[in-house]
Write a protein that holds these residues in place. Sequence first.
Motif, PDB file in Angstrom:
ATOM      1  N   GLN A  83       0.854  -1.250   0.044  1.00 59.83           N
ATOM      2  CA  GLN A  83      -0.048  -0.063  -0.062  1.00 59.83           C
ATOM      3  C   GLN A  83       0.914   1.284  -0.117  1.00 59.83           C
ATOM      4  O   GLN A  83       0.463   2.366  -0.657  1.00 59.83           O
ATOM      5  CB  GLN A  83      -1.070   0.164   1.374  1.00 59.83           C
ATOM      6  N   ALA A  84       1.933   1.218   0.705  1.00 56.23           N
ATOM      7  CA  ALA A  84       3.173   2.211   0.678  1.00 56.23           C
ATOM      8  C   ALA A  84       3.462   2.426  -0.636  1.00 56.23           C
ATOM      9  O   ALA A  84       3.672   3.474  -1.269  1.00 56.23           O
ATOM     10  CB  ALA A  84       4.027   2.137   1.617  1.00 56.23           C
ATOM     11  N   GLY A  85       3.744   1.276  -1.399  1.00 54.41           N
ATOM     12  CA  GLY A  85       4.349   1.285  -2.639  1.00 54.41           C
ATOM     13  C   GLY A  85       3.100   1.845  -3.672  1.00 54.41           C
ATOM     14  O   GLY A  85       3.600   3.064  -4.590  1.00 54.41           O
ATOM     15  N   VAL A  87      -5.222  -4.978  -2.267  1.00 56.77           N
ATOM     16  CA  VAL A  87      -4.332  -4.625  -3.486  1.00 56.77           C
ATOM     17  C   VAL A  87      -5.302  -4.610  -4.644  1.00 56.77           C
ATOM     18  O   VAL A  87      -5.165  -3.446  -5.534  1.00 56.77           O
ATOM     19  CB  VAL A  87      -3.143  -5.694  -3.396  1.00 56.77           C
ATOM     20  N   SER A  88      -6.249  -5.489  -4.751  1.00 56.31           N
ATOM     21  CA  SER A  88      -7.110  -5.305  -5.804  1.00 56.31           C
ATOM     22  C   SER A  88      -7.759  -3.930  -5.841  1.00 56.31           C
ATOM     23  O   SER A  88      -8.200  -3.489  -6.960  1.00 56.31           O
ATOM     24  CB  SER A  88      -7.836  -6.647  -5.658  1.00 56.31           C
ATOM     25  N   LEU A  89      -8.435  -3.645  -4.750  1.00 55.58           N
ATOM     26  CA  LEU A  89      -9.131  -2.435  -4.730  1.00 55.58           C
ATOM     27  C   LEU A  89      -8.186  -1.101  -5.036  1.00 55.58           C
ATOM     28  O   LEU A  89      -8.750  -0.291  -5.795  1.00 55.58           O
ATOM     29  CB  LEU A  89      -9.588  -2.234  -3.224  1.00 55.58           C
ATOM     30  N   ALA A  90      -6.945  -1.267  -4.546  1.00 54.74           N
ATOM     31  CA  ALA A  90      -6.178  -0.082  -4.819  1.00 54.74           C
ATOM     32  C   ALA A  90      -5.805  -0.101  -6.540  1.00 54.74           C
ATOM     33  O   ALA A  90      -5.798   1.074  -6.909  1.00 54.74           O
ATOM     34  CB  ALA A  90      -4.537  -0.530  -4.319  1.00 54.74           C
ATOM     35  N   ILE A  91      -5.938  -1.158  -6.919  1.00 51.17           N
ATOM     36  CA  ILE A  91      -5.696  -1.036  -8.586  1.00 51.17           C
ATOM     37  C   ILE A  91      -7.204  -0.678  -9.226  1.00 51.17           C
ATOM     38  O   ILE A  91      -6.724   0.191 -10.114  1.00 51.17           O
ATOM     39  CB  ILE A  91      -5.445  -2.632  -9.109  1.00 51.17           C
ATOM     40  N   PHE A 107      -7.214   0.383   2.558  1.00 52.21           N
ATOM     41  CA  PHE A 107      -6.917  -0.678   3.416  1.00 52.21           C
ATOM     42  C   PHE A 107      -7.678  -0.656   4.673  1.00 52.21           C
ATOM     43  O   PHE A 107      -8.181  -1.840   5.079  1.00 52.21           O
ATOM     44  CB  PHE A 107      -5.421  -0.601   3.843  1.00 52.21           C
ATOM     45  N   GLY A 108      -8.133   0.381   5.223  1.00 54.88           N
ATOM     46  CA  GLY A 108      -8.986   0.650   6.248  1.00 54.88           C
ATOM     47  C   GLY A 108     -10.245  -0.143   5.935  1.00 54.88           C
ATOM     48  O   GLY A 108     -11.275  -0.941   6.684  1.00 54.88           O
TER      49      GLY A 108
END
Length: 431
Positions: free
Chosen positions: A26-28, A115-119, A53-54
């Motif tokens: 997530q930091a990346g 990760v999937s949601l961040a994408i 993430f939360g």
Amino acid sequence: MDLKDISYALDSLWVIIAAILVIAMQAGFALLEAGSTRMKNSGHVAGKQILSFGLVSLVFWAFGYAITFGDGNAFMGLHGWFVSGIHGGHSGDISFSPLDNGSIFLLFQTAFAAVSLAIAWGGFAERAKLVVYVTFGIIFSIIIYPIVGHWIWGGGWLAEMGMQDFAGSTVVHLTGAIAALIGTLLLGPRIGKFNKNKTPNVIPGHNQVYTVIGGIVLWIGWFGFNAGSTVSTADGFFGYVALTTNLAAAAGALAAMIMAKILGGKADISAMVNGVLAALVAITASCAFVEAWAAVVIGAIAGGVTYWTSIYFEKKGLDDPVYAFSVHGIAGIIGTLSTGFFASGRLVEYTGVGDKGLFYGGGFHQLGVQALGVIASGVFVAAISFVVLFILKKTIGLRVTPEEEISGLDISEHGTYGYPEHLDPQFMKVD
């Protein structure tokens, strides 16, 4: 403490470490995406990773994990809401594995869902309302991601067919990328991205160093992503998975740089970073099924093709600020299909998943299964994402106002700039 207890403790420790590495991704993403977008949106773009993430941590714990891994049918899990029956260690004579420890495996899988949601959210960057992120993120974490996960990882119909997706080229990356693509299309391009004749303008990111550091953090985190998916240390196979992961990433960086030089005349730095990420996405499905030489080939193909598709889609009018669909979608397809060609007989026998690939005498069967998985997952994610986002567009709206977009989402959504001394007038006054 007997040998089984020691083995269980080591495996559990490894999965916890792997989970932490994936959470650190997530930091990346925060560095990569903030660096790849404009200064006026940098705080917003980075901060949404905390929100992501939360949100996933709570929603996946309550509903998503049960739908993904709970007992149910070939379509979805139907039991285990709020991870009922969770416990802190093994009991009885069931298999000694972190999979038996609900708390450990939940944390590991939560990191994947995040990760999937961040994408997915990458395709919304610089013009979507914050409320849209939250609303779509909840639905994505309850319905979209878990159902695809159940199909492939949770004993669903694609798992029964022997689909090979070791750590999630389809489950994690293609799912997030398709959602990002639908969001990008419904939101429309950023103000100023295209001229009246529809030719694209370059909107450079504000900090290339952040982009590079973000890419490196993601590269490191991917060892938890892929090698951690072995959920075991017993025979050292996680080391082999880490090797194929690294070889693919290295090949992707060089292939993307070469492609950028050929097509654009310069060794574009962002292209190298995206080449690494595309290769990592591609090897995510196949890291446990292919030989080392094949990992290099898969990574090189993904890195080179992704650079070309990012240019192609932009010329066709798609404003994908961080190239989420190319990097995670196109590369996810390449990676998922790759096992249909390159899956080694000895590794397929070891993992016990699916059949060997075309190049190892397995015929077209496994390739067909992989292609079916890509198509079915892609259509499902696209359909649900479109329905949800279309409803949001017609009710609360997807985009901020033009005035808010021009001023930047840092100030319009959060009330402060990520770089106040550069953007806030009160810091630019001269006494």
